[in-house]
Design an enzyme around this catalytic site. Structure first.
Site, PDB file in Angstrom:
ATOM      1  N   VAL A  27       0.868  -1.167   0.000  1.00 25.80           N
ATOM      2  CA  VAL A  27       0.000   0.000   0.000  1.00 25.80           C
ATOM      3  C   VAL A  27       0.905   1.217   0.000  1.00 25.80           C
ATOM      4  O   VAL A  27       2.066   1.143   0.398  1.00 25.80           O
ATOM      5  CB  VAL A  27      -0.982   0.025   1.198  1.00 25.80           C
ATOM      6  CG1 VAL A  27      -2.026  -1.071   1.065  1.00 25.80           C
ATOM      7  CG2 VAL A  27      -0.248  -0.080   2.526  1.00 25.80           C
ATOM      8  N   SER A  28       0.373   2.355  -0.422  1.00 26.23           N
ATOM      9  CA  SER A  28       1.213   3.533  -0.610  1.00 26.23           C
ATOM     10  C   SER A  28       1.472   4.346   0.649  1.00 26.23           C
ATOM     11  O   SER A  28       2.436   5.081   0.718  1.00 26.23           O
ATOM     12  CB  SER A  28       0.585   4.454  -1.661  1.00 26.23           C
ATOM     13  OG  SER A  28       0.522   3.776  -2.889  1.00 26.23           O
TER      14      SER A  28
END
Length: 180
Positions: A8-9
Protein backbone atom coordinates in the site's frame (compact mmCIF):
# COMPACT_ATOMS: atom_id res chain seq x y z
CA UNK A 1 6.02 -22.35 -4.16
CA UNK A 2 3.65 -19.38 -4.38
CA UNK A 3 5.19 -16.22 -2.93
CA UNK A 4 3.00 -13.17 -2.39
CA UNK A 5 3.85 -9.50 -2.47
CA UNK A 6 1.50 -6.83 -1.14
CA UNK A 7 1.96 -3.08 -0.96
CA UNK A 8 0.00 0.00 0.00
CA UNK A 9 1.21 3.53 -0.61
CA UNK A 10 0.78 5.09 2.83
CA UNK A 11 0.97 4.20 6.50
CA UNK A 12 -2.76 4.88 6.96
CA UNK A 13 -3.80 2.20 4.49
CA UNK A 14 -4.42 -1.41 5.44
CA UNK A 15 -2.82 -4.49 3.91
CA UNK A 16 -5.53 -6.81 5.27
CA UNK A 17 -7.43 -7.26 1.99
CA UNK A 18 -4.24 -8.06 0.06
CA UNK A 19 -2.98 -10.42 2.77
CA UNK A 20 -6.31 -12.28 2.77
CA UNK A 21 -6.35 -12.57 -1.04
CA UNK A 22 -2.74 -13.79 -1.17
CA UNK A 23 -3.41 -16.35 1.56
CA UNK A 24 -6.56 -17.54 -0.23
CA UNK A 25 -4.50 -17.92 -3.43
CA UNK A 26 -2.23 -20.34 -1.57
CA UNK A 27 0.84 -18.15 -1.00
CA UNK A 28 3.10 -19.86 1.52
CA UNK A 29 5.27 -16.78 2.07
CA UNK A 30 4.08 -13.16 1.82
CA UNK A 31 6.13 -9.96 1.76
CA UNK A 32 4.27 -6.72 2.49
CA UNK A 33 5.15 -3.07 2.91
CA UNK A 34 3.71 0.41 3.18
CA UNK A 35 5.68 2.38 0.62
CA UNK A 36 5.12 4.34 -2.57
CA UNK A 37 5.25 2.23 -5.72
CA UNK A 38 6.64 4.91 -8.03
CA UNK A 39 10.00 3.19 -7.99
CA UNK A 40 11.43 -0.13 -6.94
CA UNK A 41 14.24 1.68 -5.14
CA UNK A 42 13.97 1.64 -1.33
CA UNK A 43 11.23 -1.00 -1.37
CA UNK A 44 12.93 -3.32 1.11
CA UNK A 45 10.24 -6.02 1.23
CA UNK A 46 10.01 -6.04 -2.56
CA UNK A 47 13.78 -6.59 -2.79
CA UNK A 48 13.51 -9.38 -0.22
CA UNK A 49 10.70 -11.03 -2.20
CA UNK A 50 12.73 -10.92 -5.43
CA UNK A 51 15.75 -12.30 -3.59
CA UNK A 52 13.65 -15.02 -1.90
CA UNK A 53 11.96 -16.52 -4.99
CA UNK A 54 13.71 -19.47 -6.63
CA UNK A 55 13.40 -21.32 -9.91
CA UNK A 56 9.96 -22.90 -10.18
CA UNK A 57 8.33 -20.39 -7.77
CA UNK A 58 5.56 -17.98 -8.73
CA UNK A 59 5.41 -14.38 -7.49
CA UNK A 60 1.79 -13.39 -6.89
CA UNK A 61 0.30 -9.91 -6.47
CA UNK A 62 -3.33 -8.90 -6.05
CA UNK A 63 -3.20 -6.11 -8.64
CA UNK A 64 -0.59 -5.09 -11.19
CA UNK A 65 -0.17 -1.60 -9.73
CA UNK A 66 0.97 -3.16 -6.44
CA UNK A 67 4.08 -4.40 -8.26
CA UNK A 68 5.02 -1.48 -10.54
CA UNK A 69 3.78 1.92 -11.58
CA UNK A 70 5.69 2.24 -14.83
CA UNK A 71 6.02 0.00 -17.85
CA UNK A 72 9.81 0.23 -17.59
CA UNK A 73 9.81 -1.00 -13.98
CA UNK A 74 7.30 -3.72 -14.82
CA UNK A 75 9.43 -5.05 -17.68
CA UNK A 76 12.61 -4.96 -15.57
CA UNK A 77 10.86 -6.88 -12.79
CA UNK A 78 9.48 -9.47 -15.20
CA UNK A 79 12.90 -9.84 -16.85
CA UNK A 80 14.50 -10.41 -13.43
CA UNK A 81 11.88 -13.01 -12.52
CA UNK A 82 12.20 -14.75 -15.90
CA UNK A 83 16.00 -14.88 -15.58
CA UNK A 84 15.55 -16.62 -12.22
CA UNK A 85 13.03 -19.08 -13.66
CA UNK A 86 10.21 -17.55 -11.63
CA UNK A 87 6.68 -17.15 -12.98
CA UNK A 88 4.43 -14.16 -12.25
CA UNK A 89 0.68 -14.05 -11.62
CA UNK A 90 -1.77 -11.25 -10.88
CA UNK A 91 -4.97 -12.20 -9.04
CA UNK A 92 -7.28 -9.31 -10.04
CA UNK A 93 -6.35 -9.48 -13.72
CA UNK A 94 -6.65 -13.24 -14.28
CA UNK A 95 -5.07 -13.25 -17.74
CA UNK A 96 -1.98 -11.40 -16.54
CA UNK A 97 0.80 -13.90 -16.01
CA UNK A 98 4.04 -15.12 -17.52
CA UNK A 99 2.77 -18.67 -18.06
CA UNK A 100 1.73 -18.03 -21.67
CA UNK A 101 2.38 -15.70 -24.59
CA UNK A 102 -1.14 -14.23 -24.27
CA UNK A 103 -0.51 -13.64 -20.55
CA UNK A 104 2.74 -11.82 -21.35
CA UNK A 105 0.91 -9.73 -23.97
CA UNK A 106 -1.78 -8.80 -21.44
CA UNK A 107 0.93 -7.90 -18.95
CA UNK A 108 2.48 -5.44 -21.40
CA UNK A 109 -0.86 -3.97 -22.47
CA UNK A 110 -2.09 -3.44 -18.91
CA UNK A 111 1.26 -1.97 -17.90
CA UNK A 112 1.01 0.53 -20.76
CA UNK A 113 -2.58 1.39 -19.81
CA UNK A 114 -1.57 1.93 -16.17
CA UNK A 115 1.20 4.27 -17.28
CA UNK A 116 -1.22 6.13 -19.57
CA UNK A 117 -3.72 6.53 -16.70
CA UNK A 118 -0.96 7.86 -14.44
CA UNK A 119 0.05 10.39 -17.10
CA UNK A 120 -3.59 11.51 -17.47
CA UNK A 121 -3.90 11.92 -13.69
CA UNK A 122 -0.75 14.05 -13.57
CA UNK A 123 -1.99 16.13 -16.49
CA UNK A 124 -5.34 16.76 -14.77
CA UNK A 125 -3.48 17.68 -11.58
CA UNK A 126 -1.31 20.22 -13.45
CA UNK A 127 -4.40 21.68 -15.15
CA UNK A 128 -6.14 22.02 -11.79
CA UNK A 129 -3.14 23.79 -10.29
CA UNK A 130 -2.94 26.19 -13.26
CA UNK A 131 -6.65 26.96 -12.96
CA UNK A 132 -6.32 27.56 -9.22
CA UNK A 133 -3.31 29.84 -9.81
CA UNK A 134 -5.27 31.91 -12.34
CA UNK A 135 -8.13 32.21 -9.84
CA UNK A 136 -5.65 33.29 -7.16
CA UNK A 137 -6.44 30.27 -4.98
CA UNK A 138 -3.14 28.43 -5.33
CA UNK A 139 -0.02 29.92 -3.94
CA UNK A 140 2.17 26.82 -3.68
CA UNK A 141 4.03 25.65 -0.63
CA UNK A 142 4.69 28.15 2.12
CA UNK A 143 8.30 29.37 2.12
CA UNK A 144 10.55 27.60 4.60
CA UNK A 145 13.45 30.02 4.23
CA UNK A 146 13.45 33.69 5.14
CA UNK A 147 15.51 35.38 2.37
CA UNK A 148 15.81 38.57 4.43
CA UNK A 149 17.45 36.63 7.27
CA UNK A 150 19.88 35.00 4.79
CA UNK A 151 20.79 38.44 3.35
CA UNK A 152 21.17 39.90 6.85
CA UNK A 153 23.59 37.15 7.89
CA UNK A 154 25.56 37.64 4.65
CA UNK A 155 25.81 41.39 5.26
CA UNK A 156 27.15 40.63 8.74
CA UNK A 157 30.06 38.83 7.07
CA UNK A 158 28.90 35.23 7.31
CA UNK A 159 29.80 32.93 4.41
CA UNK A 160 27.23 30.77 2.57
CA UNK A 161 28.31 27.53 4.29
CA UNK A 162 28.07 29.16 7.73
CA UNK A 163 24.64 30.61 6.91
CA UNK A 164 23.47 27.18 5.76
CA UNK A 165 24.64 25.62 9.04
CA UNK A 166 23.12 28.42 11.12
CA UNK A 167 19.69 28.19 9.45
CA UNK A 168 19.89 24.42 8.88
CA UNK A 169 19.27 24.74 5.16
CA UNK A 170 21.15 23.64 2.05
CA UNK A 171 23.92 25.85 0.73
CA UNK A 172 22.13 25.99 -2.64
CA UNK A 173 19.14 27.52 -0.83
CA UNK A 174 21.43 30.22 0.56
CA UNK A 175 22.64 31.08 -2.96
CA UNK A 176 19.04 31.18 -4.28
CA UNK A 177 17.98 33.50 -1.44
CA UNK A 178 20.95 35.79 -2.06
CA UNK A 179 20.18 35.94 -5.79
CA UNK A 180 16.52 36.85 -5.20
Amino acid sequence: MLVGYGRVSSQGQSLDIQNDALAAAGCEKVFTEKMSGRSTIDREQFAMAIDFVREGDTLVVTRLDRLARSVGDLHRIIETLTAKGVEFRCLAQQGVNTDSSSGRLMLSVLGAVAMFENDLRLERQREGIEKAKLAGKYRGRKPTINPDRVKELRQNGMGPAAIARELQIARASVYRALAA
